[in-house]
Design a protein around this motif. Sequence first.
Motif, PDB file in Angstrom:
ATOM      1  N   UNK A  88       0.973  -1.229  -0.309  1.00 34.88           N
ATOM      2  CA  UNK A  88      -0.235   0.663  -0.458  1.00 34.88           C
ATOM      3  C   UNK A  88       1.066   0.955  -0.113  1.00 34.88           C
ATOM      4  N   UNK A  89       1.886   0.918   0.332  1.00 34.19           N
ATOM      5  CA  UNK A  89       2.754   2.275  -0.038  1.00 34.19           C
ATOM      6  C   UNK A  89       3.233   3.378   1.978  1.00 34.19           C
ATOM      7  N   UNK A  90       3.223   4.600   1.145  1.00 32.97           N
ATOM      8  CA  UNK A  90       3.271   5.375   2.663  1.00 32.97           C
ATOM      9  C   UNK A  90       2.451   7.198   1.893  1.00 32.97           C
TER      10      UNK A  90
ATOM     11  N   UNK B 282       4.145   7.746   7.083  1.00 30.73           N
ATOM     12  CA  UNK B 282       3.505   7.205   7.222  1.00 30.73           C
ATOM     13  C   UNK B 282       2.617   6.069   6.717  1.00 30.73           C
ATOM     14  N   UNK B 283       1.997   4.431   7.393  1.00 31.69           N
ATOM     15  CA  UNK B 283       0.852   3.665   7.092  1.00 31.69           C
ATOM     16  C   UNK B 283      -0.119   4.390   6.666  1.00 31.69           C
ATOM     17  N   UNK B 284      -0.571   4.351   5.844  1.00 27.90           N
ATOM     18  CA  UNK B 284      -2.401   4.230   5.316  1.00 27.90           C
ATOM     19  C   UNK B 284      -3.092   4.394   6.843  1.00 27.90           C
ATOM     20  N   UNK B 285      -3.085   2.771   7.819  1.00 32.29           N
ATOM     21  CA  UNK B 285      -3.914   3.030   8.855  1.00 32.29           C
ATOM     22  C   UNK B 285      -3.611   4.564   9.881  1.00 32.29           C
TER      23      UNK B 285
END
Length: 311
Positions: free
Chosen positions: A173-175, A183-186
């Motif tokens: 999902x990338x960053x 940051x991660x998506x969540x």
Amino acid sequence: MASSATKELDDLMASLSEFKLKDTTQIEGEPACAKTQKPPKQPSTPAPGLNNQLDSMLGTLQCDMNKQGVNTTAKGHCTACNKPIVGQVVTALGRTWHPEHFTCKHCNEELGTKNFFERDGDPYCETDYHNIFSPRCAYCNGPILDKCVMALDKTWHPEHFFCTQCGQQFDEEGFHERDGKPYCQEDYFELFAPKCGGCNRPITENYISALNNQWHPGCFVCWDCRQPFNGGSFYDHEGQPYCEIHYHAKRGSLCAGCHKPISGRCITAMYRKFHPEHFVCSFCLKQLSKGTFKEQNDKPYCHGCFEKLYG
């Protein structure tokens, strides 16, 4: 033994080379001075004898070295000291060096058989080369020696490129970026996305904007009955959306007789409100038009019915 003798021969040949240069300068220079100070002097004086003595010493040393199997033929001049090289030689960067003079440009340690790196024609040991010239990791500031991640206009060790919040490395999902940090998506949505006015969870896709807030479409419903609004119209009570029935219920403006909203004239009685036509005797159901009534068990009665029932 052989290496010591080789070094001695290198030094002797270098000294002899310097001496011959000086001696030649003196012999060639003397006649110019002699014109005004003393008669001309022939150059065939002690110098040849001294040169012969040095040549003899050099020949003896070379003979001894040859007997030991050491080649005494000059192998060029050292790049560092510019003196002849007779013994061991290091060939690197298209030049020749005495082994002890082939050193790191930065720390001056001998490179010998170690790995070295070149920069602008100069040799560097592996440690100094990476410390000075290799890209630095944006997280640990250490030199990057192998694989490198380039992101956010910085370089990173692959294992050091992770979510600023949770520390997990990024998946397919990338960053997301915020203030120069990944940051991660969540976590990005949890920290920075607008929150729904209904469930207080992050809004990541379509949303409804109302009452100075954002809402998931499925969360924008009547605050009491949780039903969606027909036609999109709603009533605002204390910053929350309500359908018409529950809006009037909150405000106390539902008719106690028909339980529908009162929008015009009303009658207030027994701490409740009524449409005028719905304020009737609980027994005969005639409208209490003049507003006079008797109350029993929280119900209104006309005077006639009250006397019949309770008189």
